[in-house]
Scaffold this active site. Structure first.
Site, PDB file in Angstrom:
ATOM      1  N   ILE A   1      -5.571  -6.182   0.879  1.00  8.17           N
ATOM      2  CA  ILE A   1      -4.939  -4.875   0.663  1.00  8.17           C
ATOM      3  C   ILE A   1      -4.259  -4.381   1.931  1.00  8.17           C
TER       4      ILE A   1
ATOM      5  N   GLU B   1      -8.812  -4.694  12.693  1.00 10.32           N
ATOM      6  CA  GLU B   1      -9.691  -5.622  11.971  1.00 10.32           C
ATOM      7  C   GLU B   1     -10.944  -5.868  12.814  1.00 10.32           C
TER       8      GLU B   1
ATOM      9  N   ALA C   1      -9.133  -0.058   4.060  1.00 14.81           N
ATOM     10  CA  ALA C   1      -9.097  -1.211   3.135  1.00 14.81           C
ATOM     11  C   ALA C   1     -10.088  -2.256   3.626  1.00 14.81           C
TER      12      ALA C   1
ATOM     13  N   GLY D   1     -12.632  -3.728   1.779  1.00 14.07           N
ATOM     14  CA  GLY D   1     -13.332  -4.403   0.699  1.00 14.07           C
ATOM     15  C   GLY D   1     -13.640  -3.460  -0.448  1.00 14.07           C
ATOM     16  N   ARG D   2     -14.261  -3.991  -1.484  1.00 13.16           N
ATOM     17  CA  ARG D   2     -14.563  -3.204  -2.678  1.00 13.16           C
ATOM     18  C   ARG D   2     -16.019  -3.398  -3.087  1.00 13.16           C
TER      19      ARG D   2
ATOM     20  N   ASP E   1     -15.120  -8.127 -11.513  1.00 15.36           N
ATOM     21  CA  ASP E   1     -15.480  -7.678 -10.157  1.00 15.36           C
ATOM     22  C   ASP E   1     -16.947  -7.280 -10.035  1.00 15.36           C
TER      23      ASP E   1
ATOM     24  N   ALA F   1      -8.054 -10.330 -10.658  1.00 16.96           N
ATOM     25  CA  ALA F   1      -7.808  -9.997 -12.056  1.00 16.96           C
ATOM     26  C   ALA F   1      -7.879 -11.231 -12.951  1.00 16.96           C
TER      27      ALA F   1
ATOM     28  N   HIS G   1      15.609 -30.845  -8.412  1.00  8.95           N
ATOM     29  CA  HIS G   1      16.304 -30.617  -7.150  1.00  8.95           C
ATOM     30  C   HIS G   1      17.480 -29.676  -7.373  1.00  8.95           C
TER      31      HIS G   1
HETATM   32  P1  FAD Z   1     -11.505  -3.139 -13.133  1.00  9.16           P
HETATM   33  O1  FAD Z   1     -10.083  -3.506 -13.213  1.00  9.16           O
HETATM   34  O2  FAD Z   1     -11.981  -2.388 -11.959  1.00  9.16           O
HETATM   35  O3  FAD Z   1     -11.819  -2.336 -14.459  1.00  9.16           O
HETATM   36  C1  FAD Z   1     -13.061  -1.782 -14.710  1.00  9.16           C
HETATM   37  C2  FAD Z   1     -12.874  -0.626 -15.660  1.00  9.16           C
HETATM   38  O4  FAD Z   1     -14.160  -0.176 -16.072  1.00  9.16           O
HETATM   39  C3  FAD Z   1     -12.200   0.586 -15.010  1.00  9.16           C
HETATM   40  O5  FAD Z   1     -11.132   1.005 -15.831  1.00  9.16           O
HETATM   41  C4  FAD Z   1     -13.302   1.641 -14.958  1.00  9.16           C
HETATM   42  O6  FAD Z   1     -12.809   2.957 -15.140  1.00  9.16           O
HETATM   43  C5  FAD Z   1     -14.165   1.227 -16.126  1.00  9.16           C
HETATM   44  N1  FAD Z   1     -15.563   1.645 -16.031  1.00  9.16           N
HETATM   45  C6  FAD Z   1     -16.407   1.541 -14.973  1.00  9.16           C
HETATM   46  N2  FAD Z   1     -17.627   1.966 -15.299  1.00  9.16           N
HETATM   47  C7  FAD Z   1     -17.558   2.369 -16.586  1.00  9.16           C
HETATM   48  C8  FAD Z   1     -18.503   2.885 -17.515  1.00  9.16           C
HETATM   49  N3  FAD Z   1     -19.783   3.084 -17.180  1.00  9.16           N
HETATM   50  N4  FAD Z   1     -18.076   3.189 -18.772  1.00  9.16           N
HETATM   51  C9  FAD Z   1     -16.786   2.999 -19.143  1.00  9.16           C
HETATM   52  N5  FAD Z   1     -15.861   2.493 -18.326  1.00  9.16           N
HETATM   53  C10 FAD Z   1     -16.245   2.169 -17.071  1.00  9.16           C
HETATM   54  N6  FAD Z   1      -6.173  -8.895  -8.160  1.00  9.16           N
HETATM   55  C11 FAD Z   1      -5.348  -9.912  -8.432  1.00  9.16           C
HETATM   56  O7  FAD Z   1      -5.758 -10.897  -9.049  1.00  9.16           O
HETATM   57  N7  FAD Z   1      -4.038  -9.886  -8.033  1.00  9.16           N
HETATM   58  C12 FAD Z   1      -3.531  -8.847  -7.356  1.00  9.16           C
HETATM   59  O8  FAD Z   1      -2.338  -8.843  -7.012  1.00  9.16           O
HETATM   60  C13 FAD Z   1      -4.373  -7.756  -7.062  1.00  9.16           C
HETATM   61  N8  FAD Z   1      -3.909  -6.701  -6.379  1.00  9.16           N
HETATM   62  C14 FAD Z   1      -4.736  -5.640  -6.133  1.00  9.16           C
HETATM   63  C15 FAD Z   1      -4.224  -4.557  -5.422  1.00  9.16           C
HETATM   64  C16 FAD Z   1      -5.029  -3.476  -5.138  1.00  9.16           C
HETATM   65  C17 FAD Z   1      -4.465  -2.297  -4.384  1.00  9.16           C
HETATM   66  C18 FAD Z   1      -6.372  -3.463  -5.617  1.00  9.16           C
HETATM   67  C19 FAD Z   1      -7.254  -2.276  -5.358  1.00  9.16           C
HETATM   68  C20 FAD Z   1      -6.884  -4.542  -6.313  1.00  9.16           C
HETATM   69  C21 FAD Z   1      -6.070  -5.643  -6.570  1.00  9.16           C
HETATM   70  N9  FAD Z   1      -6.554  -6.766  -7.247  1.00  9.16           N
HETATM   71  C22 FAD Z   1      -5.724  -7.823  -7.492  1.00  9.16           C
HETATM   72  C23 FAD Z   1      -7.941  -6.850  -7.723  1.00  9.16           C
HETATM   73  C24 FAD Z   1      -8.003  -6.552  -9.236  1.00  9.16           C
HETATM   74  O9  FAD Z   1      -7.485  -5.264  -9.469  1.00  9.16           O
HETATM   75  C25 FAD Z   1      -9.440  -6.644  -9.714  1.00  9.16           C
HETATM   76  O10 FAD Z   1      -9.988  -7.893  -9.364  1.00  9.16           O
HETATM   77  C26 FAD Z   1      -9.494  -6.502 -11.232  1.00  9.16           C
HETATM   78  O11 FAD Z   1      -8.949  -5.272 -11.630  1.00  9.16           O
HETATM   79  C27 FAD Z   1     -10.931  -6.618 -11.718  1.00  9.16           C
HETATM   80  O12 FAD Z   1     -10.969  -6.465 -13.092  1.00  9.16           O
HETATM   81  P2  FAD Z   1     -12.271  -5.882 -13.831  1.00  9.16           P
HETATM   82  O13 FAD Z   1     -11.924  -5.824 -15.266  1.00  9.16           O
HETATM   83  O14 FAD Z   1     -13.453  -6.635 -13.412  1.00  9.16           O
HETATM   84  O15 FAD Z   1     -12.456  -4.414 -13.231  1.00  9.16           O
HETATM   85  P1  NAD Z   2     -10.823  -7.816   1.876  1.00  9.58           P
HETATM   86  O1  NAD Z   2     -12.210  -8.283   1.747  1.00  9.58           O
HETATM   87  O2  NAD Z   2      -9.718  -8.699   1.462  1.00  9.58           O
HETATM   88  O3  NAD Z   2     -10.530  -7.409   3.390  1.00  9.58           O
HETATM   89  C1  NAD Z   2     -11.273  -6.443   4.040  1.00  9.58           C
HETATM   90  C2  NAD Z   2     -11.080  -6.647   5.525  1.00  9.58           C
HETATM   91  O4  NAD Z   2     -11.640  -5.544   6.184  1.00  9.58           O
HETATM   92  C3  NAD Z   2     -11.789  -7.888   6.041  1.00  9.58           C
HETATM   93  O5  NAD Z   2     -10.910  -8.622   6.841  1.00  9.58           O
HETATM   94  C4  NAD Z   2     -12.964  -7.324   6.823  1.00  9.58           C
HETATM   95  O6  NAD Z   2     -13.349  -8.140   7.894  1.00  9.58           O
HETATM   96  C5  NAD Z   2     -12.384  -6.006   7.301  1.00  9.58           C
HETATM   97  N1  NAD Z   2     -13.383  -4.992   7.598  1.00  9.58           N
HETATM   98  C6  NAD Z   2     -14.526  -4.713   6.938  1.00  9.58           C
HETATM   99  N2  NAD Z   2     -15.164  -3.676   7.506  1.00  9.58           N
HETATM  100  C7  NAD Z   2     -14.389  -3.289   8.570  1.00  9.58           C
HETATM  101  C8  NAD Z   2     -14.496  -2.262   9.549  1.00  9.58           C
HETATM  102  N3  NAD Z   2     -15.520  -1.434   9.539  1.00  9.58           N
HETATM  103  N4  NAD Z   2     -13.519  -2.165  10.477  1.00  9.58           N
HETATM  104  C9  NAD Z   2     -12.456  -3.004  10.466  1.00  9.58           C
HETATM  105  N5  NAD Z   2     -12.319  -3.990   9.572  1.00  9.58           N
HETATM  106  C10 NAD Z   2     -13.259  -4.129   8.625  1.00  9.58           C
HETATM  107  O7  NAD Z   2     -10.794  -6.421   1.096  1.00  9.58           O
HETATM  108  P2  NAD Z   2      -9.575  -5.507   0.672  1.00  9.58           P
HETATM  109  O8  NAD Z   2      -8.349  -5.853   1.419  1.00  9.58           O
HETATM  110  O9  NAD Z   2     -10.103  -4.130   0.686  1.00  9.58           O
HETATM  111  O10 NAD Z   2      -9.384  -5.945  -0.819  1.00  9.58           O
HETATM  112  C11 NAD Z   2     -10.478  -5.894  -1.727  1.00  9.58           C
HETATM  113  C12 NAD Z   2     -10.356  -6.966  -2.739  1.00  9.58           C
HETATM  114  O11 NAD Z   2      -9.365  -6.626  -3.697  1.00  9.58           O
HETATM  115  C13 NAD Z   2      -9.896  -8.301  -2.181  1.00  9.58           C
HETATM  116  O12 NAD Z   2     -10.943  -9.038  -1.637  1.00  9.58           O
HETATM  117  C14 NAD Z   2      -9.375  -8.960  -3.401  1.00  9.58           C
HETATM  118  O13 NAD Z   2     -10.448  -9.524  -4.103  1.00  9.58           O
HETATM  119  C15 NAD Z   2      -8.780  -7.815  -4.190  1.00  9.58           C
HETATM  120  N6  NAD Z   2      -7.325  -7.761  -3.990  1.00  9.58           N
HETATM  121  C16 NAD Z   2      -6.595  -8.856  -4.315  1.00  9.58           C
HETATM  122  C17 NAD Z   2      -5.245  -8.858  -4.118  1.00  9.58           C
HETATM  123  C18 NAD Z   2      -4.460 -10.070  -4.476  1.00  9.58           C
HETATM  124  O14 NAD Z   2      -4.977 -10.901  -5.206  1.00  9.58           O
HETATM  125  N7  NAD Z   2      -3.238 -10.224  -4.010  1.00  9.58           N
HETATM  126  C19 NAD Z   2      -4.615  -7.754  -3.572  1.00  9.58           C
HETATM  127  C20 NAD Z   2      -5.388  -6.671  -3.222  1.00  9.58           C
HETATM  128  C21 NAD Z   2      -6.744  -6.682  -3.448  1.00  9.58           C
END
Ligand code: FAD
Ligand code: NAD
Length: 472
Positions: free
Chosen positions: A192, A211, A276, A278-279, A319, A327, A451
């Site tokens: 992110i 970082e 950003a 992690g999650r 997740d 996703a 090509h």
């Molecule tokens: P989520 O998409 O988080 O969906 C979970 C849903 O459950 C949510 O709508 C939430 O409201 C709902 N929920 C939670 N608890 C409850 C409850 N108790 N009752 C009812 N509903 C509930 N991944 C990629 O592969 N490619 C990317 O380019 C990418 N880009 C990203 C960019 C950003 C900025 C972020 C934050 C993430 C990105 N990701 C990307 C990660 C991707 O979004 C997640 O891995 C994916 O959405 C996970 O899917 P999920 O269905 O497990 O959960």
């Molecule tokens: P990340 O795990 O990719 O990166 C987090 C970074 O923050 C790491 O490098 C970690 O060492 C650093 N960090 C952790 N604690 C810290 C601190 N206290 N100070 C400074 N640095 C610190 O997590 P993200 O970028 O938040 O993204 C979360 C997840 O969302 C990704 O791991 C990925 O699974 C998903 N995502 C995927 C995409 C994609 O597929 N293109 C895009 C966005 C997000």
């Protein structure tokens, strides 16, 4: 009480895809979605469609066009003087894309006969689920033969930094800036941090990324990480490793950051700060512990390789369980669980999940990284091919980066493919397919590639595994 064959909790790419597949298989299915915490409106699609993959890629594309015009148009003979960015229009475009896709999911539910229920799902004994409103009141209770938990994840917080979504924002706030900040701090050089840091840098922000770890992109192949650090540095992304934030303060509409690096105490003042780091999985309020669901110390629901939890009839995907937070991984798990419930024997190969970082150049990989294979003492052959030597990359003016294929030295089986370069997000699909079929590097080397295309780089890298690349 309404009874369903399957109740899915969460309508992100794990949950909504599982619900649709269940319905396709003739199972009476309901999907409960509470909506994201950041908005009152309940939309489908989860993090990915609302505040993740889709809006971030919309902004990455807009900012890429802007930077391309600003820096590269001239070399094509295109004169684009005085270009400027209208952030409001860029954001409106992004919101329209999100709305089209999220309402599209509602349409898909209707078409497939999935019952969509608004509210928060809370597990009850005997495969019952309470549907609660935002205040936590139980609106209704439904029962199921099977439950699929797909509650996803939310941004992680760190103690010294309080997100206010105005000056200090998480990924959701970083998608919604209404102007380009002059200076931008990012904590975390992960996916992110790099993607959203790139968006605002391309539009003119001076971006510093702090970082904590000493290695840049530690989970990527070392050659890719090294090249990425070099190229991002050249673009102006100021990445400071081994930097630990100690304190932040908002004063005079700026964020003051105190952090520690290997050189001692440091400070930095920026207009906006993105956190950003992690999650974390969404299991709070789900009622998991109350019904005896195994949840580990980090909040992830414990599952086996088929996404079964310790409770009969309850599965969890995406997740909220182990494995990459992506996703496509969530969706594949959702499909596999639906098919398993319907009595089929699907599989999800977690060893072959592609990763893409949508910077420019893009970064994509699948499988093992060279440093891990070396640590395991594996005999490997490595072939790589730079885009500099690709005719198509030259024609595009996109010559940075390379493709690297790692194969087992004895069997020639492909163990990992790592790409940094133009179109890496699309090129990686060939590698994923090859690895899913257990292909050797020779298989790719003997496959005809059109090509002039960037995919010829895959062909050449495969040839390079056997030291017989042609165009280098
Ligand atoms: P989520 O998409 O988080 O969906 C979970 C849903 O459950 C949510 O709508 C939430 O409201 C709902 N929920 C939670 N608890 C409850 C409850 N108790 N009752 C009812 N509903 C509930 N991944 C990629 O592969 N490619 C990317 O380019 C990418 N880009 C990203 C960019 C950003 C900025 C972020 C934050 C993430 C990105 N990701 C990307 C990660 C991707 O979004 C997640 O891995 C994916 O959405 C996970 O899917 P999920 O269905 O497990 O959960
Ligand atoms: P990340 O795990 O990719 O990166 C987090 C970074 O923050 C790491 O490098 C970690 O060492 C650093 N960090 C952790 N604690 C810290 C601190 N206290 N100070 C400074 N640095 C610190 O997590 P993200 O970028 O938040 O993204 C979360 C997840 O969302 C990704 O791991 C990925 O699974 C998903 N995502 C995927 C995409 C994609 O597929 N293109 C895009 C966005 C997000």
């Amino acid at each position: 009480m309404d009874k369903y064959d399957v109740v899915v909790i969460g309508a992100g790419p794990g949950g909504y895809v599982a619900a649709i597949r269940c319905a396709q298989l003739g199972l009476k299915t309901a999907c409960i979605e509470r909506g994201l915490a950041t908005t009152d409106k309940v939309t489908l699609g989860g993090t990915c469609l609302n505040v993740g993959c889709i809006p971030s890629k919309a902004l990455l594309d807009s900012s890429h066009h802007y930077e391309h015009l600003a820096l590269h148009a001239k070399s094509h003979g295109i004169i684009a003087n005085n270009i400027s960015i209208d952030v409001a229009t860029m954001q409106k475009r992004k919101e329209k894309i999100v709305k089209t896709l999220t309402t599209g999911i509602a349409g898909l539910f209707k078409k497939n006969g999935v019952t969509s229920i608004e509210g928060s799902g809370k597990l009850q004994p005997n495969l019952n689920v309470d549907v609660c409103d935002r205040a936590g009141n139980v609106v209704t209770t439904i029962s199921a033969t099977n439950i699929i938990i797909a509650t996803g994840s939310a941004p992680a917080a760190i103690p010294p930094v309080a997100v206010d979504q105005q000056y200090i924002v998480d990924s959701t706030g970083a998608l919604n800036f209404d102007a380009v900040p002059e200076s931008l701090g990012v904590i975390g050089a992960g996916v992110i941090g790099l993607e959203l840091g790139s968006v605002w840098r391309r539009l003119g922000s001076k971006v510093v990324v702090l970082e904590a770890m000493p290695d840049f992109l530690g989970s990527a192949d070392k050659d890719i990480a090294k090249e990425a650090k070099k190229l991002f540095g050249r673009q102006g992304l100021d990445i400071r490793l081994e930097s630990t934030v100690r304190h932040t303060k908002v004063a005079n509409k700026k964020v003051e950051i105190s952090y520690e690096s290997s050189d001692g105490a440091q400070s930095l003042t920026v207009d906006k700060l993105i956190v950003a780091v992690g999650r974390v999985p969404n299991t709070l309020g789900l009622g998991g512990s109350e019904v005896g669901l195994n949840i580990d110390s980090r909040g992830f629901i414990t599952v086996d390789e088929n996404c079964r939890t310790n409770l009969e009839g309850i599965f969890a995907v995406g997740d909220v369980v182990r494995g990459p937070m992506l996703a496509h991984k969530a969706s594949e798990e959702g499909i596999a669980v639906a098919e398993r419930i319907a009595g089929q024997s699907p599989h999800v190969n977690l060893a072959i999940v592609p990763w893409v970082i949508y910077t420019w150049p893009e970064i994509a990989w699948v499988g093992e990284i060279e440093q891990d294979l070396a640590a395991q003492g594996r005999d490997i052959s490595v072939g790589s091919f730079p885009f500099m030597a690709s005719g198509r990359a030259r024609a595009m003016g996109e010559v940075d980066g390379f493709i690297k294929i790692i194969a087992d030295k004895h069997s020639d089986t492909i163990l990992g493919v790592h790409i940094i370069g133009p179109g890496a997000s699309e090129l990686i699909a060939e590698a994923v397919l090859a690895m899913e079929y257990g292909a050797s590097a020779e298989d790719i080397a003997r496959t005809i590639h059109a090509h002039p295309t960037l995919s010829e780089g895959m062909h050449e890298a495969a040839l390079a595994v056997d030291s017989r690349t042609i165009h280098l």
